[in-house]
Design a protein around this motif. Structure first.
Motif, PDB file in Angstrom:
ATOM      1  N   VAL A  25      70.078  73.038  23.962  1.00 36.34           N
ATOM      2  CA  VAL A  25      68.606  73.181  24.719  1.00 36.34           C
ATOM      3  C   VAL A  25      68.320  74.449  24.532  1.00 36.34           C
ATOM      4  N   PHE A  26      66.782  74.801  24.334  1.00 38.41           N
ATOM      5  CA  PHE A  26      66.375  75.995  24.183  1.00 38.41           C
ATOM      6  C   PHE A  26      65.450  76.297  25.358  1.00 38.41           C
ATOM      7  N   ALA A  27      65.823  77.839  26.031  1.00 37.28           N
ATOM      8  CA  ALA A  27      64.974  78.069  27.030  1.00 37.28           C
ATOM      9  C   ALA A  27      64.366  79.536  26.574  1.00 37.28           C
ATOM     10  N   ASN A  28      62.962  79.589  27.044  1.00 35.74           N
ATOM     11  CA  ASN A  28      61.951  80.290  26.445  1.00 35.74           C
ATOM     12  C   ASN A  28      61.840  81.734  27.235  1.00 35.74           C
ATOM     13  N   SER A  29      61.342  82.691  26.649  1.00 34.64           N
ATOM     14  CA  SER A  29      61.016  84.088  27.090  1.00 34.64           C
ATOM     15  C   SER A  29      59.467  83.855  27.783  1.00 34.64           C
ATOM     16  N   LEU A  30      59.178  84.937  28.472  1.00 43.57           N
ATOM     17  CA  LEU A  30      57.929  85.235  29.305  1.00 43.57           C
ATOM     18  C   LEU A  30      56.788  85.182  28.314  1.00 43.57           C
ATOM     19  N   GLY A  31      55.902  84.366  28.531  1.00 41.49           N
ATOM     20  CA  GLY A  31      54.867  84.530  27.618  1.00 41.49           C
ATOM     21  C   GLY A  31      54.820  83.580  26.516  1.00 41.49           C
ATOM     22  N   THR A  32      55.776  82.748  26.478  1.00 40.22           N
ATOM     23  CA  THR A  32      55.651  81.882  25.144  1.00 40.22           C
ATOM     24  C   THR A  32      56.057  80.418  25.605  1.00 40.22           C
ATOM     25  N   ASP A  33      55.646  79.499  24.685  1.00 43.92           N
ATOM     26  CA  ASP A  33      55.966  78.033  24.822  1.00 43.92           C
ATOM     27  C   ASP A  33      56.988  77.875  23.654  1.00 43.92           C
ATOM     28  N   PHE A  34      57.427  76.404  23.727  1.00 47.85           N
ATOM     29  CA  PHE A  34      58.714  76.279  22.889  1.00 47.85           C
ATOM     30  C   PHE A  34      58.132  76.089  21.432  1.00 47.85           C
ATOM     31  N   ARG A  35      56.836  76.299  21.058  1.00 48.61           N
ATOM     32  CA  ARG A  35      56.549  76.363  19.429  1.00 48.61           C
ATOM     33  C   ARG A  35      57.546  77.474  18.853  1.00 48.61           C
ATOM     34  N   ILE A  36      57.729  78.596  19.491  1.00 49.14           N
ATOM     35  CA  ILE A  36      58.390  79.732  19.245  1.00 49.14           C
ATOM     36  C   ILE A  36      59.659  79.469  18.273  1.00 49.14           C
ATOM     37  N   TRP A  37      60.331  77.984  18.411  1.00 44.46           N
ATOM     38  CA  TRP A  37      61.329  77.664  17.841  1.00 44.46           C
ATOM     39  C   TRP A  37      61.355  76.790  16.630  1.00 44.46           C
ATOM     40  N   ASP A  38      60.034  76.534  16.328  1.00 45.33           N
ATOM     41  CA  ASP A  38      59.710  75.470  15.358  1.00 45.33           C
ATOM     42  C   ASP A  38      60.442  75.887  14.200  1.00 45.33           C
ATOM     43  N   ALA A  39      60.321  77.106  13.513  1.00 46.26           N
ATOM     44  CA  ALA A  39      60.912  77.564  12.113  1.00 46.26           C
ATOM     45  C   ALA A  39      62.246  77.509  12.095  1.00 46.26           C
ATOM     46  N   MET A  40      63.162  77.371  13.068  1.00 43.91           N
ATOM     47  CA  MET A  40      64.422  77.164  13.201  1.00 43.91           C
ATOM     48  C   MET A  40      65.012  75.715  13.089  1.00 43.91           C
ATOM     49  N   LEU A  41      64.067  74.798  13.463  1.00 40.83           N
ATOM     50  CA  LEU A  41      64.581  73.396  13.511  1.00 40.83           C
ATOM     51  C   LEU A  41      65.113  73.013  12.376  1.00 40.83           C
ATOM     52  N   PRO A 242      63.267  87.042  17.383  1.00 38.51           N
ATOM     53  CA  PRO A 242      63.729  86.788  16.077  1.00 38.51           C
ATOM     54  C   PRO A 242      63.705  85.181  15.581  1.00 38.51           C
ATOM     55  N   CYS A 243      63.727  84.325  16.493  1.00 40.97           N
ATOM     56  CA  CYS A 243      63.233  83.103  16.184  1.00 40.97           C
ATOM     57  C   CYS A 243      62.002  83.002  15.318  1.00 40.97           C
ATOM     58  N   ILE A 244      61.305  83.765  15.319  1.00 36.84           N
ATOM     59  CA  ILE A 244      59.751  83.867  14.820  1.00 36.84           C
ATOM     60  C   ILE A 244      59.992  84.779  13.365  1.00 36.84           C
ATOM     61  N   GLU A 245      60.657  85.794  13.696  1.00 37.16           N
ATOM     62  CA  GLU A 245      60.809  87.052  12.409  1.00 37.16           C
ATOM     63  C   GLU A 245      62.023  86.667  11.520  1.00 37.16           C
ATOM     64  N   GLN A 246      63.003  86.007  11.860  1.00 36.33           N
ATOM     65  CA  GLN A 246      64.099  85.732  11.171  1.00 36.33           C
ATOM     66  C   GLN A 246      64.777  84.488  11.570  1.00 36.33           C
ATOM     67  N   PRO A 247      64.055  83.390  11.447  1.00 36.41           N
ATOM     68  CA  PRO A 247      64.670  81.928  11.700  1.00 36.41           C
ATOM     69  C   PRO A 247      65.903  81.560  11.120  1.00 36.41           C
ATOM     70  N   ALA A 248      65.817  81.843   9.917  1.00 39.60           N
ATOM     71  CA  ALA A 248      67.135  81.371   9.030  1.00 39.60           C
ATOM     72  C   ALA A 248      68.225  82.246   9.420  1.00 39.60           C
TER      73      ALA A 248
END
Ligand SMILES: O=C(O)CC1=CCC(=O)O1
Length: 264
Positions: A25-41, A242-248
């Motif tokens: 389960v992924f828990a988000n930071s301030l000002g973000t929604d769960f799309r920030i994890w998309d590139a890692m899935l 880093p989930c957006i900048e360096q997902p891999a």
């Protein structure tokens, strides 16, 4: 896409991947929604059940009517696990989401199989910082402070070379409801797990982008040193997200940690 009810509040969550695989389960930071994890899935595909949710006051989730402390956010995380019928999950928490993850491991240890703490600490910022942030949002709105936030979120190279994505993530930030954002700042202001995290007993990996301007490497390293057995890694070429900048890279480190933790 799914919704659950917490009293009169709607929480937005989503499950991807096979339901018979171990859950993350992924828990988000301030000002973000769960799309920030998309590139890692894609890196987890087929191996894990991936559960994401928008914390209170963010994304498609309602803002709480009154104060919503770290403890309330941990209860929301547990409610998401209940809705997904998951007894125990590995929790990946980013920034304030990392505080939620630490709280989960401390207050509901049977529900947390392993921890990944990204760009977070046992205490984030100071009361003065959060008071100023709340005042700025309430007076001028998120758009007025968005550029300074993006400087902490993203590396200099990302801001220079990926202008369209930067503009898209800025949209996510400024569309966060001001009252939801301010309430979360207040929860962060009050949250201090410094004296508690030594009691964490699950395998823990602490990660941070080398250009994180919100929780810089030394801050995350200091929290890792408080958690028994925690490992600490720096992710090159990333700011606070880093989930957006360096997902891999981030996914590789998480998968390796989950393997070592026996959450497979
Ligand atoms: O917005 C920031 O400064 C970064 C941040 C601090 C806590 C959190 O969740 O995000």
């Amino acid at each position: 896409m799914a919704f659950l009810l917490r009293g009169e509040r709607v929480l937005h969550w989503r499950s991807d991947g096979p339901t018979d695989r171990p859950a993350v389960v992924f828990a988000n930071s301030l000002g973000t929604d769960f799309r920030i994890w998309d590139a890692m899935l894609p890196a987890f595909a087929g191996r894990y059940r991936l559960i994401r949710y928008d914390k209170a006051g963010h994304g498609l989730s309602d803002t709480a009517a009154g104060p919503h402390a770290l403890e309330d956010h941990v209860e929301d995380l547990l409610a998401v696990l209940d809705a997904a019928e998951v007894q125990a999950a590995a929790v990946v928490g980013l920034s304030f989401g990392g505080l939620i993850a630490q709280g989960g491991a401390l207050w509901a240890p049977g529900r947390v199989a392993a921890l990944v703490l990204c760009d977070t600490a046992a205490r984030i910022g100071s009361a003065t910082l959060w008071e100023a942030r709340i005042a700025a949002v309430q007076t001028s709105g998120l758009a007025a402070i968005a550029d300074s936030i993006l400087e902490r979120w993203f590396s200099a190279a990302f801001r220079r070379d990926r202008a369209v994505e930067l503009a898209g993530w800025r949209n996510m930030l400024v569309r966060t409801p001001a009252d939801g954002y301010a309430a979360t700042c207040a929860a962060i202001r009050e949250a201090d797990l410094t004296g508690a995290v030594a009691a964490i007993r699950v395998p823990t990996l602490c990660l941070v982008g080398d250009e994180d301007g919100a929780t810089p490497p030394d801050v995350v390293r200091a929290t890792a040193a408080l958690i028994p057995g925690a490992r600490f890694e720096i992710i090159p070429g990333a700011g606070h997200l880093p989930c957006i900048e360096q997902p891999a890279l981030l996914a590789d480190l998480i998968l390796h940690h989950l393997g070592e933790a026996g959450h497979v």
